[in-house]
Design a protein around this motif. Structure first.
Motif, PDB file in Angstrom:
ATOM      1  N   GLY A   1      -5.911 -12.990   7.440  1.00 56.31           N
ATOM      2  CA  GLY A   1      -6.925 -14.027   7.288  1.00 56.31           C
ATOM      3  C   GLY A   1      -7.687 -14.254   8.575  1.00 56.31           C
ATOM      4  N   ALA A   2      -8.860 -14.872   8.461  1.00 61.44           N
ATOM      5  CA  ALA A   2      -9.737 -15.050   9.622  1.00 61.44           C
ATOM      6  C   ALA A   2      -9.094 -15.902  10.705  1.00 61.44           C
ATOM      7  N   SER A   3      -8.309 -16.923  10.317  1.00 60.95           N
ATOM      8  CA  SER A   3      -7.755 -17.850  11.303  1.00 60.95           C
ATOM      9  C   SER A   3      -6.745 -17.177  12.229  1.00 60.95           C
ATOM     10  N   VAL A   4      -6.095 -16.095  11.761  1.00 60.79           N
ATOM     11  CA  VAL A   4      -5.157 -15.339  12.599  1.00 60.79           C
ATOM     12  C   VAL A   4      -5.818 -14.080  13.148  1.00 60.79           C
ATOM     13  N   MET A   5      -6.575 -13.416  12.292  1.00 64.48           N
ATOM     14  CA  MET A   5      -7.200 -12.146  12.671  1.00 64.48           C
ATOM     15  C   MET A   5      -8.179 -12.312  13.820  1.00 64.48           C
ATOM     16  N   MET A   6      -9.033 -13.331  13.753  1.00 67.04           N
ATOM     17  CA  MET A   6     -10.086 -13.475  14.760  1.00 67.04           C
ATOM     18  C   MET A   6      -9.552 -13.838  16.158  1.00 67.04           C
TER      19      MET A   6
ATOM     20  N   GLY B   1     -10.051 -19.295  16.167  1.00 64.22           N
ATOM     21  CA  GLY B   1      -9.069 -19.422  15.089  1.00 64.22           C
ATOM     22  C   GLY B   1      -8.966 -20.836  14.556  1.00 64.22           C
ATOM     23  N   VAL B   2      -8.923 -21.805  15.480  1.00 65.02           N
ATOM     24  CA  VAL B   2      -8.860 -23.220  15.083  1.00 65.02           C
ATOM     25  C   VAL B   2     -10.135 -23.610  14.332  1.00 65.02           C
ATOM     26  N   GLY B   3     -11.256 -23.047  14.768  1.00 61.82           N
ATOM     27  CA  GLY B   3     -12.513 -23.312  14.073  1.00 61.82           C
ATOM     28  C   GLY B   3     -12.460 -22.852  12.630  1.00 61.82           C
ATOM     29  N   PHE B   4     -11.900 -21.652  12.400  1.00 59.57           N
ATOM     30  CA  PHE B   4     -11.777 -21.144  11.030  1.00 59.57           C
ATOM     31  C   PHE B   4     -10.807 -21.993  10.207  1.00 59.57           C
ATOM     32  N   VAL B   5      -9.721 -22.454  10.841  1.00 57.96           N
ATOM     33  CA  VAL B   5      -8.791 -23.343  10.132  1.00 57.96           C
ATOM     34  C   VAL B   5      -9.506 -24.626   9.716  1.00 57.96           C
ATOM     35  N   GLY B   6     -10.228 -25.219  10.668  1.00 61.38           N
ATOM     36  CA  GLY B   6     -10.954 -26.458  10.387  1.00 61.38           C
ATOM     37  C   GLY B   6     -11.995 -26.266   9.311  1.00 61.38           C
ATOM     38  N   LEU B   7     -12.718 -25.144   9.384  1.00 61.16           N
ATOM     39  CA  LEU B   7     -13.754 -24.866   8.388  1.00 61.16           C
ATOM     40  C   LEU B   7     -13.131 -24.670   7.012  1.00 61.16           C
TER      41      LEU B   7
ATOM     42  N   ALA C   1     -12.368 -26.648   1.721  1.00 58.21           N
ATOM     43  CA  ALA C   1     -11.401 -26.916   0.647  1.00 58.21           C
ATOM     44  C   ALA C   1     -11.557 -28.342   0.132  1.00 58.21           C
ATOM     45  N   LEU C   2     -11.870 -29.283   1.027  1.00 61.82           N
ATOM     46  CA  LEU C   2     -12.152 -30.657   0.603  1.00 61.82           C
ATOM     47  C   LEU C   2     -13.261 -30.679  -0.435  1.00 61.82           C
ATOM     48  N   LEU C   3     -14.277 -29.865  -0.161  1.00 61.56           N
ATOM     49  CA  LEU C   3     -15.437 -29.833  -1.049  1.00 61.56           C
ATOM     50  C   LEU C   3     -15.092 -29.181  -2.381  1.00 61.56           C
ATOM     51  N   THR C   4     -14.485 -27.993  -2.310  1.00 61.72           N
ATOM     52  CA  THR C   4     -14.254 -27.236  -3.536  1.00 61.72           C
ATOM     53  C   THR C   4     -13.143 -27.828  -4.406  1.00 61.72           C
ATOM     54  N   LYS C   5     -12.048 -28.262  -3.789  1.00 65.81           N
ATOM     55  CA  LYS C   5     -10.924 -28.777  -4.573  1.00 65.81           C
ATOM     56  C   LYS C   5     -11.229 -30.129  -5.205  1.00 65.81           C
TER      57      LYS C   5
ATOM     58  N   ILE D   1     -18.317 -30.992   9.640  1.00 65.31           N
ATOM     59  CA  ILE D   1     -18.851 -29.636   9.846  1.00 65.31           C
ATOM     60  C   ILE D   1     -19.439 -29.452  11.245  1.00 65.31           C
ATOM     61  N   PRO D   2     -20.315 -30.370  11.738  1.00 63.98           N
ATOM     62  CA  PRO D   2     -20.865 -30.169  13.092  1.00 63.98           C
ATOM     63  C   PRO D   2     -19.790 -30.194  14.176  1.00 63.98           C
ATOM     64  N   ARG D   3     -18.774 -31.009  13.991  1.00 64.64           N
ATOM     65  CA  ARG D   3     -17.716 -31.094  14.992  1.00 64.64           C
ATOM     66  C   ARG D   3     -16.893 -29.794  15.031  1.00 64.64           C
ATOM     67  N   ILE D   4     -16.715 -29.198  13.866  1.00 70.05           N
ATOM     68  CA  ILE D   4     -15.957 -27.948  13.808  1.00 70.05           C
ATOM     69  C   ILE D   4     -16.762 -26.794  14.390  1.00 70.05           C
TER      70      ILE D   4
END
Length: 472
Positions: free
Chosen positions: A12-17, A43-49, A54-58, A260-263
């Protein structure tokens, strides 16, 4: 090698990047601590994003499903979201080797001066792999055609990244950065055409309202946070939900717009040290010649105008999907992808909210037809991958076709898919001619700029010789 790359991508991006950017940092001469920190920020940015999207979609999938039931919507293309597209992309032989192949092409284009972009946005290589994977299955599991589609997409995207780099850098104040991501670049033709048409309308220039102007005009109602609360609550109202749920949806949408802007700042904190060091190394290797560092568009999706336009487009997109003749796609999981319409668009619309919104409406409208048209082949690819891997992300619900706004609605992706798979001989020939023409044009521009830069340096040297320093 295929197994190695498949394993790395599966992280995944959060580990791979973080791993990739730490390695890149060390290779270009950064100290281990600084390289690691840059990678971890990304990586933290991808986790946050991931958490925010997920907040939006779920939280909005149930209200949107209820709306579909209440208003008897019978749309047969199920929104699988980008995870399904990425899984399909990377779960074939095409996807497993896409990174080394594309890096090799990037190197060849750099030394032949047909691009200036060094594309280190490795996670988004799944876009090229996706169109290659669909072509692979569509053409009877042909690796040759799969790689053909992916490579053509990569070449066209690199050239477009170069052509849009100057405006992108000036607008966002990000020197040396370009965006080699085909989904974002797909909106450039729409932007240029609609921007030109709107400028022909008398008095339209007086409607030049940017996000800051919106705040001044409407006060607190112009804030993305407040607009998010309003739009989220309205979706709850239309879905006939109770007051508690309506308020929750409002706050959730507001939270997405505020976070989103903070992330995105995390991405900037992580990527800019890598970018600065890369530019330094490239300047030495290429003798000071201009090079762009290809980065993720996640760097700029928190721009205020992007946030406001995304909020306005969410209900618009839903309404269009319901009333548009010929469309079978109802966006659910893909709504988070709306942020990515704007990174390339805004430098050309100069942040004009109304222009950007109208470009987005037209692009999304056409994109709905693209998703619907590609759905049968996307479904075939997803079903094949699910049988081979049992990856739940690629499991298509019974009675539905698979769809996703993320790249399936891309002008670049759909055009390559259609010409490769359904216009025998002529289609691939057109794509080859187009790619070569774009590379030659880009090479002409690069050589022209290099001659201009060399002439400027020569004039500076001669000017210094004509006016020697006074010696006492």
């Amino acid at each position: 090698m295929e197994q190695v790359f498949s394993y790395i991508i599966s992280l995944g991006a959060s580990v791979m990047m973080p791993v990739i950017f730490t390695i890149i940092g060390l290779c270009i001469g950064m100290k281990f601590g600084k390289a690691l920190l840059s990678g971890l920020y990304v990586g933290v940015g991808f986790v946050g994003l991931g958490i925010v999207t997920a907040l939006l979609t779920k939280n909005f999938s149930d209200p949107l499903t209820l709306m579909s039931q209440i208003y008897h919507l019978k749309l047969k293309v199920f929104d699988m979201g980008w995870p399904a597209a990425a899984s399909v992309a990377y779960s074939t032989a095409v996807g497993a080797l896409i990174i080394p192949i594309c890096l090799g092409i990037n190197f060849l284009m750099l030394i032949t001066k047909t691009t200036r972009t060094v594309n280190i946005d490795l996670w988004n290589y799944w876009h090229f792999a996706f169109i290659g994977a669909v072509a692979y299955f569509c053409m009877g599991q042909s690796l040759a055609w799969g790689y053909f589609a992916a490579i053509i997409c990569y070449i066209i995207t690199l050239v477009m990244a170069d052509l849009t780099a100057d405006k992108f850098q000036k607008y966002y104040h990000l020197d040396g950065i370009s965006v080699p991501q085909p989904f974002c670049q797909s909106f450039l033709p729409f932007t240029l055409a609609i921007d030109w048409l709107l400028d022909k309308i008398p008095g339209f220039d007086k409607l030049d309202i940017d996000a800051e102007g919106l705040k001044k005009k409407f006060g607190v109602l112009g804030e993305p946070l407040v607009l998010g609360v309003i739009v989220g609550a309205l979706i709850g109202v239309v879905a006939h939900m109770d007051v508690k749920k309506i308020l929750f949806l409002g706050i959730t949408m507001g939270a997405v717009m505020e976070l989103i802007p903070r992330i995105t700042k995390l991405f900037i904190d992580g990527l800019m040290p890598i970018s600065d060091k890369t530019k330094e190394v490239v300047a030495k290797r290429f003798h000071g010649k201009k090079i762009h560092i290809g980065m993720s568009p996640a760097l700029v999706i928190g721009h205020p105008t992007a946030l406001v336009c995304t909020l306005l487009l969410i209900p618009t997109y839903l309404i269009i999907s319901v009333i548009l003749p010929g469309n079978q796609f109802l966006p659910l999981a893909s709504l988070a992808g709306l942020f990515y319409l704007f990174p390339i668009m805004l430098p050309y619309t100069k942040g004009n909210v109304l222009k950007s919104y109208l470009v987005g409406v037209v692009a999304l409208l056409v994109g709905l037809w693209f998703v619907t048209d590609m759905a049968p082949d996307f479904t075939m690819a997803a079903d094949s991958v699910f049988k081979a891997t049992q990856d739940p992300a690629t499991s298509v619900p019974k009675g539905f076709f698979a769809g996703s706004m993320d790249f399936a609605s891309s002008l670049i992706g759909w055009t390559i898919y259609k010409l490769t798979c359904y216009v025998k001989y002529v289609g691939p020939a057109v794509l080859v001619i187009l790619a070569i023409a774009m590379m030659l044009y880009n090479r002409h521009q690069i050589l022209k700029d290099e001659r201009t830069a060399a002439a400027t340096v020569e004039e500076g040297v001669e000017s210094g010789m004509d006016h020697p320093a006074h010696i006492e």
